[in-house]
Design an enzyme around this catalytic site. Structure first.
Site, PDB file in Angstrom:
ATOM      1  N   SER A 148       0.839  -1.199   0.000  1.00 49.06           N
ATOM      2  CA  SER A 148       0.000   0.000   0.000  1.00 49.06           C
ATOM      3  C   SER A 148       0.882   1.259   0.000  1.00 49.06           C
ATOM      4  CB  SER A 148      -0.956  -0.036   1.194  1.00 49.06           C
ATOM      5  OG  SER A 148      -2.026   0.862   1.024  1.00 49.06           O
ATOM      6  N   ASP A 278      -9.552  -6.115  -4.536  1.00 52.21           N
ATOM      7  CA  ASP A 278      -9.118  -4.912  -3.818  1.00 52.21           C
ATOM      8  C   ASP A 278     -10.097  -3.767  -4.085  1.00 52.21           C
ATOM      9  OD1 ASP A 278      -7.778  -2.668  -2.764  1.00 52.21           O
ATOM     10  OD2 ASP A 278      -5.814  -3.457  -3.292  1.00 52.21           O
ATOM     11  N   HIS A 306      -7.655  -5.753  -0.283  1.00 53.07           N
ATOM     12  CA  HIS A 306      -6.473  -4.899  -0.164  1.00 53.07           C
ATOM     13  C   HIS A 306      -5.506  -5.404   0.908  1.00 53.07           C
ATOM     14  CE1 HIS A 306      -4.143  -1.270  -0.619  1.00 53.07           C
ATOM     15  NE2 HIS A 306      -4.237  -1.008   0.675  1.00 53.07           N
TER      16      HIS A 306
END
Length: 337
Positions: A148, A278, A306
């Site tokens: 991320s 995601d 995610h």
């Protein structure tokens, strides 16, 4: 029954009752303390040791296992509002003979937080480079992993310091433009336009908002007790003001597409891991990276959102190890040829 035996059972029962009652009390009254104890215990069980490194007056907090050896070291960068312990679920499935380092990103957990610091992606890259120099991790090229926000930082780091990186794993990284906005990005745009930054979905302030965030980040629907949700919120609330500032910084124009602007400069063999479902960062980002990084392999995980590291830790570790072995066996063969 003999009185001494009866007394023994009473004493034993009382001895057992104390930790049980303490656990129940912690669960009901101080769930945030229980969560911290849980991470402490898990680190200890996995052999991860916590240390600090100083760069001038700036302090980095990190955990590590093993020592630098024949195989490259591995540095792991966590995502927005997380901490070094988010990697423990993956560390569990990694061999103990690897040198692993998990660092708290700038401003997070035990690493220095300053209102004067630059929390843009480039600012964080500079800080991580300072950390790498502090612990002398770059004596030899190392394997870098980021997820991320940490994936954005890792990708830009690999582009800016190519001599230090022997291989790179990006797990659903931020920092890319997408052909179309998903529901999350549309919601963010609405919040920015209305200046309601107190309602960012990734910065929960109540157990209900925490549950919504978990649903947003995970395809797997974890059944989390209300007390644990409360504990997770209690741990985060003191930091929410910082998280809001950081979120605005990393979604600002100079950071929003930082990975996209630097991806063509990445020379290290690269692995992309992304959850197909995601809802935060669209899986189409994997194709964008694959087309721009010359030596790149992509793994799309079905039935995964995610939070790849949390949802599929065993699979993530397996993919990383296979990629790690492939890259470094190839390098060793080149040296022997």
């Amino acid at each position: 029954m003999d009185l001494d035996v009866l007394n023994m059972f009473v004493i034993a029962g009382g001895t057992l009752a104390i930790p049980i009652l303490a656990f129940v009390a912690s669960f009901l009254l101080w769930p945030s303390a229980l969560i911290k104890i849980y991470y402490w215990y898990w680190r200890r069980a996995l052999g991860m040791q916590v240390r600090y490194a100083n760069y001038d007056d700036y302090r980095f907090c990190f955990s590590y296992r093993g020592r630098p050896g024949f195989k490259p070291s591995i540095l792991m960068l966590h995502g927005f509002s997380a901490h070094k312990d988010m990697w423990l679920s993956v560390v569990k499935f990694l061999p103990k003979n690897l040198h692993l380092v998990c660092v708290d990103m700038p401003g997070h957990e035990g690493t220095t937080r300053s209102s004067l610091d630059d929390y843009s992606i480039n600012g964080q890259v500079k800080r991580i480079h300072q950390f790498v120099e502090c612990i002398k991790l770059n004596r030899r090229p190392f394997h870098l992993i980021g997820t991320s926000m940490g994936g954005n930082v890792a990708g830009v780091y690999a582009a800016q310091y190519p001599a230090e990186i022997c291989s790179l794993s990006l797990v659903c990284p931020a920092g890319l433009p997408y052909p179309k906005d998903n529901t999350f990005l549309k919601r963010l745009r609405e919040l920015k336009e209305s200046e309601r930054i107190d309602r960012i979905p990734l910065i929960p302030s109540t157990p209900e908002e925490m549950a919504d965030m978990l649903k947003l980040c995970s395809y797997v629907r974890f059944k989390v007790p209300q007390q644990i949700l409360q504990g997770l919120v209690d741990v985060r609330i003191p930091h929410n003001e910082f998280y809001r500032k950081l979120f605005l910084e990393i979604t600002d124009e100079k950071s929003r597409h930082a990975l996209h602007e630097n991806m063509s400069k990445i020379k290290a063999p690269t692995q992309i891991i992304w959850g197909k479902q995601d809802q935060v960062l669209d899986v189409s980002g994997a194709d964008i990276l694959a087309k721009s990084i010359s030596d790149c392999q992509v793994h799309i995980l079905e039935n995964c959102g995610h939070s790849v590291v949390v949802e599929r830790p065993r699979k993530t570790a397996k993919l990383i190890l296979e990629f790690f072995a492939l890259v470094h066996n190839t390098e060793n063969n080149k040296k022997l040829a």
